[in-house]
Design a protein around this motif. Structure first.
Motif, short mmCIF file in Angstrom:
data_model
loop_
_atom_site.label_atom_id
_atom_site.label_comp_id
_atom_site.label_asym_id
_atom_site.label_seq_id
_atom_site.Cartn_x
_atom_site.Cartn_y
_atom_site.Cartn_z
N GLN A 1 0.86 -1.18 0.00
CA GLN A 1 0.00 0.00 0.00
C GLN A 1 0.89 1.23 0.00
N MET A 2 0.71 2.07 -0.99
CA MET A 2 1.54 3.26 -1.12
C MET A 2 0.66 4.50 -1.03
N ASN A 3 0.87 5.29 -0.02
CA ASN A 3 0.11 6.52 0.20
C ASN A 3 1.02 7.73 0.08
N ASN A 4 0.39 8.87 -0.12
CA ASN A 4 1.13 10.13 -0.22
C ASN A 4 2.31 9.98 -1.19
N LEU A 5 2.01 9.49 -2.36
CA LEU A 5 3.06 9.24 -3.34
C LEU A 5 3.72 10.54 -3.79
N LYS A 6 5.00 10.42 -4.09
CA LYS A 6 5.80 11.56 -4.52
C LYS A 6 6.40 11.27 -5.90
N PRO A 7 6.73 12.31 -6.66
CA PRO A 7 7.33 12.07 -7.98
C PRO A 7 8.57 11.18 -7.90
N GLU A 8 9.33 11.26 -6.82
CA GLU A 8 10.53 10.44 -6.69
C GLU A 8 10.23 8.97 -6.46
N ASP A 9 8.96 8.62 -6.26
CA ASP A 9 8.56 7.21 -6.17
C ASP A 9 8.37 6.59 -7.54
N THR A 10 8.44 7.39 -8.58
CA THR A 10 8.28 6.89 -9.94
C THR A 10 9.34 5.83 -10.23
N ALA A 11 8.87 4.65 -10.61
CA ALA A 11 9.77 3.52 -10.86
C ALA A 11 8.94 2.32 -11.31
N VAL A 12 9.63 1.29 -11.74
CA VAL A 12 8.99 -0.01 -11.93
C VAL A 12 9.18 -0.79 -10.64
N TYR A 13 8.10 -1.32 -10.12
CA TYR A 13 8.12 -2.03 -8.85
C TYR A 13 8.05 -3.54 -9.09
N TYR A 14 8.91 -4.24 -8.37
CA TYR A 14 9.00 -5.69 -8.47
C TYR A 14 8.91 -6.32 -7.08
N CYS A 15 8.48 -7.55 -7.04
CA CYS A 15 8.59 -8.31 -5.79
C CYS A 15 9.50 -9.51 -6.05
N ASN A 16 10.09 -9.97 -4.98
CA ASN A 16 10.92 -11.16 -5.05
C ASN A 16 11.30 -11.56 -3.64
N THR A 17 11.95 -12.68 -3.51
CA THR A 17 12.42 -13.10 -2.20
C THR A 17 13.55 -12.19 -1.74
N TYR A 18 13.78 -12.20 -0.47
CA TYR A 18 14.81 -11.34 0.12
C TYR A 18 15.49 -12.11 1.25
N PRO A 19 16.79 -12.00 1.45
CA PRO A 19 17.73 -11.19 0.69
C PRO A 19 18.21 -11.83 -0.60
N SER A 20 18.06 -13.14 -0.71
CA SER A 20 18.50 -13.79 -1.95
C SER A 20 17.37 -13.83 -2.95
N ILE A 21 17.71 -13.57 -4.17
CA ILE A 21 16.73 -13.65 -5.25
C ILE A 21 16.65 -15.11 -5.69
N THR A 22 15.50 -15.73 -5.45
CA THR A 22 15.37 -17.15 -5.74
C THR A 22 14.35 -17.46 -6.80
N VAL A 23 13.68 -16.43 -7.29
CA VAL A 23 12.65 -16.61 -8.30
C VAL A 23 12.94 -15.70 -9.49
N GLN A 24 12.58 -16.15 -10.64
CA GLN A 24 12.79 -15.32 -11.82
C GLN A 24 12.04 -14.00 -11.66
N TRP A 25 12.69 -12.90 -12.02
CA TRP A 25 12.02 -11.62 -11.93
C TRP A 25 10.82 -11.57 -12.85
N GLY A 26 9.75 -10.94 -12.36
CA GLY A 26 8.60 -10.69 -13.21
C GLY A 26 8.83 -9.44 -14.02
N GLN A 27 7.80 -9.00 -14.70
CA GLN A 27 7.93 -7.80 -15.53
C GLN A 27 7.81 -6.52 -14.72
N GLY A 28 7.33 -6.67 -13.50
CA GLY A 28 7.16 -5.49 -12.67
C GLY A 28 5.89 -4.73 -13.03
#
Length: 116
Positions: free
Chosen positions: A82-109
């Motif tokens: 949930q992202m509230n009070n969004l700012k221009p600096e939040d502009t980006a492609v957002y991805y999810c994945n495991t943390y801290p190691s990346i164990t799944v193929q990245w999606g398209q975001g």
């Protein structure tokens, strides 16, 4: 091959809100710490928030503290941001994945664009 699917991004005016969703068909989230990452134009991908398998412990990067909230459902097959009070600096492609190691193929975001 297992991959993650992000959705919920869009174009929003500064101060607005968006709710991102992450699903992983065929992927068992249960025992994984999950993270939301973002990659702004011309920048490296960075971690923004993380959530433990139980959902009881979270981490927020300083710039999003108090504005973003990460959660996961009881069956732990979906993670939200949930992202509230969004700012221009939040502009980006957002991805999810495991943390801290990346164990799944990245999606398209899912792209998020915040205009002034």
């Amino acid at each position: 091959q297992v991959h993650l699917v992000e959705s919920g991004g869009g174009l929003v005016q500064a101060g607005g809100s968006l709710r991102l969703s992450c699903e992983g068909p065929g992927f068992d989230f249960t025992n994984h710490q999950m993270g939301w990452y973002r990659q702004a134009p011309g920048k490296e991908r960075e971690i923004v928030v993380t959530i433990t398998p139980s959902g009881q412990s979270t981490y927020y990067e300083d710039s999003v503290k108090g504005r973003f909230t990460v959660s996961r459902d009881r069956r732990k097959i979906r993670v939200w941001l949930q992202m509230n009070n969004l700012k221009p600096e939040d502009t980006a492609v957002y991805y999810c994945n495991t943390y801290p190691s990346i164990t799944v193929q990245w999606g398209q975001g899912t792209p998020v664009t915040v205009y002034p």
